[in-house]
Every structure is written in C-alpha cells, then in structure tokens.
Design a protein around this motif. Sequence first.
Motif, PDB file in Angstrom:
ATOM      1  N   THR A  87       1.380   5.181   0.173  1.00 20.93           N
ATOM      2  CA  THR A  87       0.697   6.355   0.722  1.00 20.93           C
ATOM      3  C   THR A  87       1.504   7.615   0.419  1.00 20.93           C
ATOM      4  N   GLY A  88       0.824   8.730   0.407  1.00 21.20           N
ATOM      5  CA  GLY A  88       1.466  10.000   0.108  1.00 21.20           C
ATOM      6  C   GLY A  88       2.515  10.372   1.139  1.00 21.20           C
ATOM      7  N   CYS A  89       3.481  11.179   0.710  1.00 23.68           N
ATOM      8  CA  CYS A  89       4.529  11.663   1.604  1.00 23.68           C
ATOM      9  C   CYS A  89       5.070  12.980   1.039  1.00 23.68           C
ATOM     10  N   ASP A  90       5.874  13.645   1.815  1.00 25.54           N
ATOM     11  CA  ASP A  90       6.501  14.888   1.362  1.00 25.54           C
ATOM     12  C   ASP A  90       7.979  14.640   1.127  1.00 25.54           C
ATOM     13  N   GLU A  97      -2.029   6.603  -2.282  1.00 23.55           N
ATOM     14  CA  GLU A  97      -3.230   7.069  -1.576  1.00 23.55           C
ATOM     15  C   GLU A  97      -2.895   8.343  -0.821  1.00 23.55           C
ATOM     16  N   GLY A  98      -3.734   9.364  -0.981  1.00 27.70           N
ATOM     17  CA  GLY A  98      -3.540  10.608  -0.246  1.00 27.70           C
ATOM     18  C   GLY A  98      -2.754  11.644  -1.035  1.00 27.70           C
ATOM     19  N   ALA A  99      -2.358  12.700  -0.317  1.00 26.09           N
ATOM     20  CA  ALA A  99      -1.669  13.830  -0.939  1.00 26.09           C
ATOM     21  C   ALA A  99      -0.190  13.827  -0.566  1.00 26.09           C
ATOM     22  N   SER A 100       0.602  14.377  -1.479  1.00 26.29           N
ATOM     23  CA  SER A 100       2.042  14.489  -1.288  1.00 26.29           C
ATOM     24  C   SER A 100       2.487  15.867  -1.736  1.00 26.29           C
ATOM     25  N   LYS A 128       0.853  -1.188   0.000  1.00 26.84           N
ATOM     26  CA  LYS A 128       0.000   0.000   0.000  1.00 26.84           C
ATOM     27  C   LYS A 128       0.885   1.234   0.000  1.00 26.84           C
ATOM     28  N   ARG A 180      -1.951  14.690  -5.689  1.00 26.62           N
ATOM     29  CA  ARG A 180      -3.039  13.935  -5.064  1.00 26.62           C
ATOM     30  C   ARG A 180      -3.168  12.624  -5.829  1.00 26.62           C
TER      31      ARG A 180
END
Length: 189
Positions: free
Chosen positions: A110-113, A138-141, A108, A175
């Motif tokens: 997931t978003g990260c910065d 999944e999600g925003a980065s 899975k 996104r």
Amino acid sequence: RERLLSSARESISNSGYEKLRVEEVVLRAEVAKGTFFAHFKDKDALMDILIADRVEAGSLIMAAAATKGDVELIGAIPEHLDAVVEVLQGAGVTITNTDRGMRVSCEKLTGCDVMTEPYPGFPTDLQAQIMAMLSVAEGASMVTESIFENRFMHVPELMRMGANINLHGRSAMVRGVPQLAGAEVMATD
C-alpha cells in the motif's frame, strides 16, 4: 582482524595460492564490504569484519516487496535499517529479524509517504528504489527528497514503463498502478 588473518593464511596455504598475500585479500574484503571471493574455513572470522551494506539490503527488501516475494537477507543488520523498516512496514511489508539477518515478505503493498534524511534517516540512495516499489502499490504515496536537488532523474524512466508520477518541486506524488511494463529506459545515476 588477527583471527581473520590467521584463517586466511591457513586457507590460502592449503589452496596452493601461496604467492597471494593474505593482507591483500583482507584489504579487498574490507573494501568490498560483502563481496568476497576468497575461501575461508572460518566464515565467522570473515563476518566479524564485513558489514552488510544498508543500501544493497534496502534495495533487495524493496525488490522483494514489489514482487510480493518472501526472502531472507542473510547478514543484513536490522539496526542499520531502522528508518527503512519503519517506512516499509507502513507500506504493508512484513519484516522480521532472524538469527541470520532479516526475513521480508509482502502480500499487499500500500502507498505511504517517505522523506529522505541523513543517517539514521531514510537514505537518499534508496529514493529511486522506493519510488519504483511504490509505483505498483495500491493507493497514493508522496516521496520527498530533502538532501539533493535534481534527484528525480529516474521518474521519466519509470513513467515510460507505465508509472503514474507527478513531480512537485522536491516531492513526487506516486499513484500506484497494477503493474509496470518493459520499456527502453536510460540509467542516469
């Protein structure tokens, strides 16, 4: 180097390519840093000189993560990828060291910065690859380019494939979407 030259001389003389200069083969190996076409009996001698390219290794890691793959990168040097590994583990990528390199898997994403930085930080040359990977997370980065201006030329091409990316100066808000679609794109870099 002497071990490599000795192994190369033996291998070349046994192969029937006596006219090929051993030093030329070794020079090609040193320049290619991982792409080598001559046969050596003593592969350990060759590995003493060749170093895996961290940008190529990082690209393969991100491709495996984006496709939810499970791969072993033989010859990858984990210590050269510390910043990349840290960011990717934060995105849900499992990376473990092996006797031969690194194993990468992802169930899975997931978003990260991430922010690009000079070595040993996150390489600017992997910025496009991580943005492509984060496009299906999944999600925003947030991806911030701190080294070069105008380094987001790939964003319109990713958007043609369905990525949801908004540019804000030197940062891009990504996104994640369920999947990208094939499209005619242009490589600008």
